[in-house]
Scaffold this motif. Structure first.
Motif, short mmCIF file in Angstrom:
data_model
loop_
_atom_site.label_atom_id
_atom_site.label_comp_id
_atom_site.label_asym_id
_atom_site.label_seq_id
_atom_site.Cartn_x
_atom_site.Cartn_y
_atom_site.Cartn_z
N ILE A 404 0.87 -1.18 0.00
CA ILE A 404 0.00 0.00 0.00
C ILE A 404 0.90 1.23 0.00
O ILE A 404 1.89 1.28 0.73
CB ILE A 404 -0.89 0.02 1.28
N ARG A 406 1.35 5.52 0.31
CA ARG A 406 0.73 6.75 0.83
C ARG A 406 0.96 7.82 -0.23
O ARG A 406 2.09 8.05 -0.64
CB ARG A 406 1.41 7.16 2.13
N GLY A 424 -11.24 6.50 -6.49
CA GLY A 424 -12.21 5.57 -5.89
C GLY A 424 -12.23 4.25 -6.62
O GLY A 424 -12.27 3.17 -6.02
N LYS A 427 -9.49 1.84 -5.65
CA LYS A 427 -9.51 1.37 -4.25
C LYS A 427 -8.67 2.24 -3.32
O LYS A 427 -8.07 1.74 -2.36
CB LYS A 427 -9.03 -0.09 -4.16
N ALA A 428 -8.59 3.54 -3.61
CA ALA A 428 -7.84 4.44 -2.72
C ALA A 428 -8.75 4.88 -1.57
O ALA A 428 -9.94 5.04 -1.74
CB ALA A 428 -7.36 5.65 -3.49
N GLU A 429 -8.14 5.10 -0.40
CA GLU A 429 -8.90 5.53 0.77
C GLU A 429 -8.34 6.89 1.20
O GLU A 429 -7.13 7.02 1.42
CB GLU A 429 -8.70 4.49 1.88
N MET A 430 -9.22 7.90 1.29
CA MET A 430 -8.73 9.24 1.64
C MET A 430 -8.52 9.33 3.16
O MET A 430 -9.39 8.96 3.93
CB MET A 430 -9.70 10.33 1.19
N VAL A 431 -7.32 9.84 3.55
CA VAL A 431 -7.06 9.92 4.99
C VAL A 431 -6.92 11.36 5.48
O VAL A 431 -6.94 11.62 6.67
CB VAL A 431 -5.78 9.12 5.38
N PHE A 445 -4.01 10.08 0.43
CA PHE A 445 -4.69 8.79 0.25
C PHE A 445 -3.78 7.64 0.63
O PHE A 445 -2.55 7.75 0.54
CB PHE A 445 -5.04 8.58 -1.24
N LEU A 446 -4.41 6.51 1.00
CA LEU A 446 -3.70 5.23 1.03
C LEU A 446 -4.25 4.43 -0.14
O LEU A 446 -5.47 4.29 -0.28
CB LEU A 446 -3.97 4.49 2.35
N ILE A 447 -3.36 3.96 -1.01
CA ILE A 447 -3.81 3.32 -2.25
C ILE A 447 -2.96 2.08 -2.54
O ILE A 447 -1.74 2.10 -2.31
CB ILE A 447 -3.73 4.34 -3.42
N LEU A 480 -6.79 -6.30 -1.52
CA LEU A 480 -8.14 -5.76 -1.71
C LEU A 480 -8.91 -6.44 -2.85
O LEU A 480 -10.05 -6.12 -3.10
CB LEU A 480 -8.06 -4.24 -1.96
#
Length: 615
Positions: A404, A406, A424, A427-431, A445-447, A480
């Motif tokens: 993953i 950053r 999106g 599969k990226a997650e915004m932090v 993001f963590l992607i 994922l």
């Protein structure tokens, strides 16, 4: 021998473009290490052509500065996470770090990666806010950002109490206050901060010798050169030593030559003591992470942890119809020799042989890491083909894990929605999200690393070239699943071997975007453009116009071809699909299908679909 109190060993860390290398130039120039009549090359520390062209530091390098009666050893570290193997080892050689931060941009992900390693090694930090003369500089906020980052990375109380110096490396000025007007016209404030805050080496000269090989160099006359810090004892020229390898086996050797550093030069010296950073030659087959010790008392130092590779590619001998036209080295023997030679100095690289003598699986720390190896090889005269980069999936405690990253991006507010939507699907997650109020938004993001392959070009299109994107390896996380990233468009594949013509290209131009100019040699199965649908299509761009007697005088003149999209090597690697190769020679970068013949390709595809259905 130097008194140990007069030595300072520091590493300098910064994000790409924050002015680290320029700062070192100025420290060198003003310290009197160079004679007045000596010409100093700009960005003196970036010695290899690629580093100069791209403005990044790839290899860790060291330089030594004499200030008053102090010797300051400065280790330059790569700011890019792909070269994390270098960074960790340098932290073992120094007692403090100089963190250089841009007075406008503030802290960035690459800075974070290297700083985390420095704080974990309990080094003493000094923060240098650079580019203080920028019109939109915001030095006080940047110092607060740095403090937040230190807290987030778990710095201890002593580390949180860091001194701050303000500088403009370009102008060669520094000071202890954030006001650009109060800068002194030299680097004295910075030298004094280093001397007063960074601890001197504490090792003991009286104990038996221990020296950890941290970096490798190679020289045609001297062979392998081991660079590192004397952890204890004294090392002398001509002295017999014990070499302890990573498995703990011991062999005997001798120090043939010993070098110290002054400025950017290596000087031959007779002896060096604990705390000195030196280079030793004359030991065959020496490798990074091995210990040189006293033969009477061979004690190994802890083995260096080396970052695991996260990305792999297959390197294949060039077997295209144009093989051997442009390169000097085309055989599998030469390719194998070159890859195994790279392993001598690059510890984060892995090379595995496959069932075929013509193909090797090369694993590295990321696209940049492998891209730079390929670029160096093509400049040396190699021809090769490489497959699409793939991330390395691991099994940890019975669970499937993937790398993953950053990622921090700065985008104009109006393209924020499109960028978030595109991430999106990957599969990226915004932090985190920060709006600086200047029309730009910073998103974090963590992607999955898979989602980044091929994303940069798309990202630049979405932001019309205004977006800035940086990423660094964060950790291995649960896999994922599902398809992430990759290319959605089909390609235009040449049906003929020949030379592309204006007429032939004009006839297929409305099918998509072409990748080459008229007059380029092409072969059957070579990719010549991108289709504007999601299927591949065969085209003939070598078609000649049938000449007739009846010609219109003006018809031809008004027709123009659209500008082709010419790929750089990074773009070509990102563009690849699973059934394609990128052919790389000293003069050309070509994309091609793995199977060149159309009917053979269709047969293979049918076979693949059948086996998938049966599975």
């Amino acid at each position: 021998m130097h008194a140990r109190e007069k030595i300072r060993n520091i590493a300098i860390i910064a994000h790409v473009d924050h002015g680290k290398t320029t700062l070192v130039d100025k420290l060198l120039q003003q310290s009197g290490t160079f004679r007045d009549n000596e010409a100093i090359q700009e960005r003196a520390m970036d010695s290899n052509d690629l580093e100069r062209e791209r403005g990044i530091t790839i290899l860790a390098k060291n330089t030594a500065i004499n200030y008053k009666d102090y010797l300051i050893n400065i280790m330059d570290t790569p700011g890019h996470a792909d070269f994390g193997g270098e960074v960790e080892r340098i932290m073992k050689m120094v007692d403090g770090v100089l963190l250089v931060v841009d007075a406008f941009e503030g802290t960035m992900p690459q800075t974070k990666f290297v700083l985390r390693k420095a704080l974990e090694a309990h080094l003493t930090p000094i923060v240098v806010v650079n580019k203080i003369d920028r019109p939109n500089a915001r030095p006080t906020e940047v110092v607060d950002e740095v403090l937040d980052l230190f807290i987030e990375l778990g710095a201890d109380d002593d580390q949180l109490d860091f001194p701050v110096a303000y500088a403009s490396a370009l102008m060669g000025t520094s000071g202890l206050e954030p006001d650009p007007e109060k800068q002194a016209g030299n680097m004295q404030a910075l030298y004094d901060t280093i001397v007063n805050h960074i601890p001197a080496p504490t090792e003991n000269v009286a104990e038996p010798l221990q020296f950890l090989v941290t970096l490798m160099d190679y020289n045609e006359y001297l062979g392998r050169i081991a660079i590192g810090r004397v952890n204890r004892g004294i090392v002398r020229q001509g002295q017999p030593i014990a070499v302890i390898n990573r498995e703990g086996q011991v062999k005997q050797a001798r120090v043939e030559k010993l070098f110290g550093f002054q400025g950017l030069k290596r000087l031959e010296i007779e002896e060096a003591g604990a705390g000195d950073i030196v280079a030793i030659s004359g030991i065959k087959d020496i490798n990074i992470g091995e210990t040189l010790a006293d033969p009477a008392n061979p004690e190994a130092l802890p083995v260096l942890k080396i970052d695991e590779p996260t990305l792999q590619m297959t390197f294949v001998v060039n077997n295209s119809p144009f093989a051997g036209r442009e390169g000097k080295f085309v055989t599998s023997r030469k390719l194998r020799e070159r890859l195994f030679k790279e392993l001598e100095t690059d510890v984060s690289l892995r090379v595995d042989e496959t069932d075929s003598p013509d193909a090797f699986i090369v694993s590295g720390r990321g696209e940049l890491h492998l891209g730079i190896l390929i670029e160096n090889m093509r400049r040396e005269g190699f021809e090769l083909q490489v497959s699409k980069p793939e991330v390395i999936i691991k099994e940890i405690d019975g669970q499937k894990m993937e790398p993953i990253e950053r990622m921090v991006i700065d985008v104009p507010e109006d393209s924020m929605g499109a960028v978030m939507e595109s991430l999106g699907t990957r599969k990226a997650e915004m932090v985190n999200m920060i709006n600086n109020g200047n029309g730009n938004v910073r998103l974090e993001f963590l992607i999955p690393a898979r989602g980044l392959i091929g994303y940069r070009t798309y990202f630049l299109t979405l932001t019309r070239g205004y977006g800035v994107m940086n990423h660094a390896f964060d950790s291995y996380g649960p896999y994922l699943g599902g398809g992430v990233g990759g290319r959605h468009e089909g390609v235009l594949v040449s049906s003929e071997t020949g030379t592309s013509t204006f007429y032939g290209m004009l006839s297929v131009e409305d099918r998509g975007i072409l990748f080459l100019e008229p007059g380029t040699d092409v072969y059957e199965g070579m990719i010549v453009g991108e289709h504007n649908r999601d299927t591949d299509i065969i085209v003939n761009i070598c078609k000649e116009k049938q000449l007739t007697n009846v010609r219109s005088a003006t018809k031809e003149e008004t027709v123009r071809l659209k500008t082709p999209r010419i790929h750089s090597m990074e773009q070509a690697l990102e563009y690849l699909n699973d059934d394609e190769y990128c052919e790389i020679t000293p003069k050309s970068i070509r994309l091609r299908k793995k199977i060149l013949n159309k009917s053979e390709r269709e047969r293979a595809e049918k076979h693949r679909k059948m086996s998938e259905a049966n599975a």
